[in-house]
Motif scaffolding. Structure first.
Motif, PDB file in Angstrom:
ATOM      1  N   GLU A   1     -13.054   7.175  18.165  1.00  0.00           N
ATOM      2  CA  GLU A   1     -11.624   7.252  18.489  1.00  0.00           C
ATOM      3  C   GLU A   1     -10.924   5.906  18.362  1.00  0.00           C
ATOM      4  OE1 GLU A   1      -8.420   9.426  18.764  1.00  0.00           O
ATOM      5  OE2 GLU A   1     -10.378  10.364  18.927  1.00  0.00           O
ATOM      6  N   SER A   2     -11.547   4.839  18.837  1.00  0.00           N
ATOM      7  CA  SER A   2     -10.895   3.523  18.759  1.00  0.00           C
ATOM      8  C   SER A   2     -10.701   3.094  17.302  1.00  0.00           C
ATOM      9  CB  SER A   2     -11.697   2.472  19.526  1.00  0.00           C
ATOM     10  OG  SER A   2     -13.004   2.345  18.979  1.00  0.00           O
ATOM     11  N   GLU A   3     -11.660   3.383  16.439  1.00  0.00           N
ATOM     12  CA  GLU A   3     -11.516   3.034  15.017  1.00  0.00           C
ATOM     13  C   GLU A   3     -10.461   3.897  14.341  1.00  0.00           C
ATOM     14  OE1 GLU A   3     -15.090   2.110  12.715  1.00  0.00           O
ATOM     15  OE2 GLU A   3     -16.200   2.302  14.598  1.00  0.00           O
ATOM     16  N   LEU A   4     -10.396   5.174  14.713  1.00  0.00           N
ATOM     17  CA  LEU A   4      -9.373   6.062  14.155  1.00  0.00           C
ATOM     18  C   LEU A   4      -7.979   5.593  14.570  1.00  0.00           C
ATOM     19  CD1 LEU A   4     -11.120   9.486  14.881  1.00  0.00           C
ATOM     20  CD2 LEU A   4     -10.981   8.320  12.665  1.00  0.00           C
ATOM     21  N   ASP A   5      -7.823   5.234  15.848  1.00  0.00           N
ATOM     22  CA  ASP A   5      -6.527   4.750  16.341  1.00  0.00           C
ATOM     23  C   ASP A   5      -6.122   3.462  15.638  1.00  0.00           C
ATOM     24  OD1 ASP A   5      -6.302   6.894  18.086  1.00  0.00           O
ATOM     25  OD2 ASP A   5      -7.011   5.762  19.835  1.00  0.00           O
TER      26      ASP A   5
ATOM     27  N   PHE B   1       0.844  -1.183   0.000  1.00  0.00           N
ATOM     28  CA  PHE B   1       0.000   0.000   0.000  1.00  0.00           C
ATOM     29  C   PHE B   1       0.883   1.238   0.000  1.00  0.00           C
ATOM     30  CE2 PHE B   1       0.731  -1.213   4.382  1.00  0.00           C
ATOM     31  CZ  PHE B   1       0.968  -0.018   5.036  1.00  0.00           C
ATOM     32  N   MET B   2       0.267   2.357  -0.307  1.00  0.00           N
ATOM     33  CA  MET B   2       0.974   3.627  -0.345  1.00  0.00           C
ATOM     34  C   MET B   2       0.253   4.603   0.579  1.00  0.00           C
ATOM     35  SD  MET B   2       1.656   6.131  -3.633  1.00  0.00           S
ATOM     36  CE  MET B   2      -0.069   6.270  -4.051  1.00  0.00           C
ATOM     37  N   VAL B   3       1.015   5.370   1.336  1.00  0.00           N
ATOM     38  CA  VAL B   3       0.468   6.401   2.212  1.00  0.00           C
ATOM     39  C   VAL B   3       1.025   7.744   1.773  1.00  0.00           C
ATOM     40  CG1 VAL B   3       0.377   7.295   4.578  1.00  0.00           C
ATOM     41  CG2 VAL B   3       0.222   4.833   4.165  1.00  0.00           C
ATOM     42  N   VAL B   4       0.144   8.716   1.613  1.00  0.00           N
ATOM     43  CA  VAL B   4       0.535  10.092   1.289  1.00  0.00           C
ATOM     44  C   VAL B   4      -0.060  10.975   2.375  1.00  0.00           C
ATOM     45  CG1 VAL B   4       0.392  11.961  -0.398  1.00  0.00           C
ATOM     46  CG2 VAL B   4       0.503   9.572  -1.177  1.00  0.00           C
ATOM     47  N   GLU B   5       0.799  11.703   3.092  1.00  0.00           N
ATOM     48  CA  GLU B   5       0.316  12.573   4.160  1.00  0.00           C
ATOM     49  C   GLU B   5       0.811  13.996   3.921  1.00  0.00           C
ATOM     50  OE1 GLU B   5      -0.213  10.513   8.192  1.00  0.00           O
ATOM     51  OE2 GLU B   5       1.786   9.865   7.535  1.00  0.00           O
TER      52      GLU B   5
ATOM     53  N   GLU C   1      -2.804   0.394  11.851  1.00  0.00           N
ATOM     54  CA  GLU C   1      -2.760  -0.618  10.785  1.00  0.00           C
ATOM     55  C   GLU C   1      -2.076  -0.113   9.515  1.00  0.00           C
ATOM     56  OE1 GLU C   1      -3.619  -3.913  10.710  1.00  0.00           O
ATOM     57  OE2 GLU C   1      -3.803  -3.657  12.862  1.00  0.00           O
ATOM     58  N   TRP C   2      -2.225   1.166   9.218  1.00  0.00           N
ATOM     59  CA  TRP C   2      -1.666   1.708   7.972  1.00  0.00           C
ATOM     60  C   TRP C   2      -0.395   2.526   8.226  1.00  0.00           C
ATOM     61  CZ3 TRP C   2      -3.518  -0.431   3.730  1.00  0.00           C
ATOM     62  CH2 TRP C   2      -4.806  -0.977   3.756  1.00  0.00           C
ATOM     63  N   ASN C   3       0.128   2.486   9.457  1.00  0.00           N
ATOM     64  CA  ASN C   3       1.393   3.162   9.793  1.00  0.00           C
ATOM     65  C   ASN C   3       1.357   4.665   9.513  1.00  0.00           C
ATOM     66  OD1 ASN C   3       2.619   0.680  10.543  1.00  0.00           O
ATOM     67  ND2 ASN C   3       2.913   0.242   8.371  1.00  0.00           N
ATOM     68  N   LEU C   4       0.259   5.316   9.864  1.00  0.00           N
ATOM     69  CA  LEU C   4       0.170   6.756   9.635  1.00  0.00           C
ATOM     70  C   LEU C   4       0.993   7.518  10.657  1.00  0.00           C
ATOM     71  CD1 LEU C   4      -3.604   7.351   8.805  1.00  0.00           C
ATOM     72  CD2 LEU C   4      -1.725   6.733   7.288  1.00  0.00           C
ATOM     73  N   THR C   5       1.499   8.664  10.234  1.00  0.00           N
ATOM     74  CA  THR C   5       2.237   9.555  11.116  1.00  0.00           C
ATOM     75  C   THR C   5       1.287  10.514  11.822  1.00  0.00           C
ATOM     76  OG1 THR C   5       4.112   9.449   9.604  1.00  0.00           O
ATOM     77  CG2 THR C   5       4.093  11.262  11.171  1.00  0.00           C
ATOM     78  N   ARG C   6       0.220  10.907  11.135  1.00  0.00           N
ATOM     79  CA  ARG C   6      -0.704  11.920  11.641  1.00  0.00           C
ATOM     80  C   ARG C   6      -1.417  11.454  12.910  1.00  0.00           C
ATOM     81  NH1 ARG C   6      -2.029  15.783   9.085  1.00  0.00           N
ATOM     82  NH2 ARG C   6      -1.764  14.818   7.052  1.00  0.00           N
ATOM     83  N   THR C   7      -1.432  12.354  13.896  1.00  0.00           N
ATOM     84  CA  THR C   7      -2.232  12.119  15.097  1.00  0.00           C
ATOM     85  C   THR C   7      -3.243  13.265  15.216  1.00  0.00           C
ATOM     86  OG1 THR C   7      -0.503  13.159  16.446  1.00  0.00           O
ATOM     87  CG2 THR C   7      -0.502  10.745  16.322  1.00  0.00           C
ATOM     88  N   THR C   8      -2.782  14.444  15.647  1.00  0.00           N
ATOM     89  CA  THR C   8      -3.696  15.579  15.819  1.00  0.00           C
ATOM     90  C   THR C   8      -3.371  16.738  14.888  1.00  0.00           C
ATOM     91  OG1 THR C   8      -2.321  16.512  17.580  1.00  0.00           O
ATOM     92  CG2 THR C   8      -4.095  14.999  18.245  1.00  0.00           C
TER      93      THR C   8
END
Length: 173
Positions: free
Chosen positions: A135-139, A16-20, A144-151
């Protein structure tokens, strides 16, 4: 055939690819808006333009990108025409998550179906897909997708089942 990992989640062949993006305002506006916004409104309806309108954009004048084609690149990069997006909005700090797959108009047993499918928190009373905000689904999604973004405000896009020809070198080219 889909393989599953020890957590019961599907293993994605091809990855997969992540773009942030960071330092942006995120997808603001009414997340349940289903009709094109008033062009004279001062409200930026980014959520509507990103998720609800295919091939068009609410950008005008000197705004970068005005045809709504950028978001179609994400789905085109997926072998299954799919993308997920998690946004944190600068205006109200709400975190909203949705997914979309765009296929072809298709029929099953003589019943015709629209090409767009949404991964969401279900439809509202008018059938409009609601973004996920639990919140639990967002976390879980971030993990699962190794995102950097939190807040931090902005948008994180996940493209599953990346096309095999899409490599880091090809992107740089």
């Amino acid at each position: 055939q889909v393989a599953f990992n020890s957590k019961g989640h599907p293993e994605l062949s091809g990855g997969f690819m992540v773009v942030e993006d960071f330092g942006t305002r995120g997808l603001g506006g009414n997340p349940l808006l289903s009709n094109a916004p008033d062009p004279n409104s001062k409200v930026k309806e980014d959520f509507f333009w990103f998720w609800r309108n295919i091939g068009l954009s609410g950008k005008t004048g000197d705004d970068l990108g005005r045809w709504g084609l950028g978001k179609t690149v994400y789905r085109a990069a997926s072998r299954v025409g799919c993308m997920f997006g998690l946004t944190v909005r600068k205006s109200d700090q709400r975190c909203l998550l949705m997914g979309q797959a765009v296929l072809h108009i298709h029929s099953v047993k003589d019943q015709q179906f629209m090409p767009e499918g949404f991964w969401c928190d279900g439809p509202d009373d008018f059938g409009v897909p609601r973004p996920i905000e639990t919140e639990s689904e967002l976390d879980l999604f971030r993990s699962e997708w190794n995102l950097t973004r939190t807040t931090e405000p902005g948008l994180s896009v996940v493209v599953p089942y990346v096309a095999t020809e899409l490599t880091g070198m090809r992107i740089l080219q």
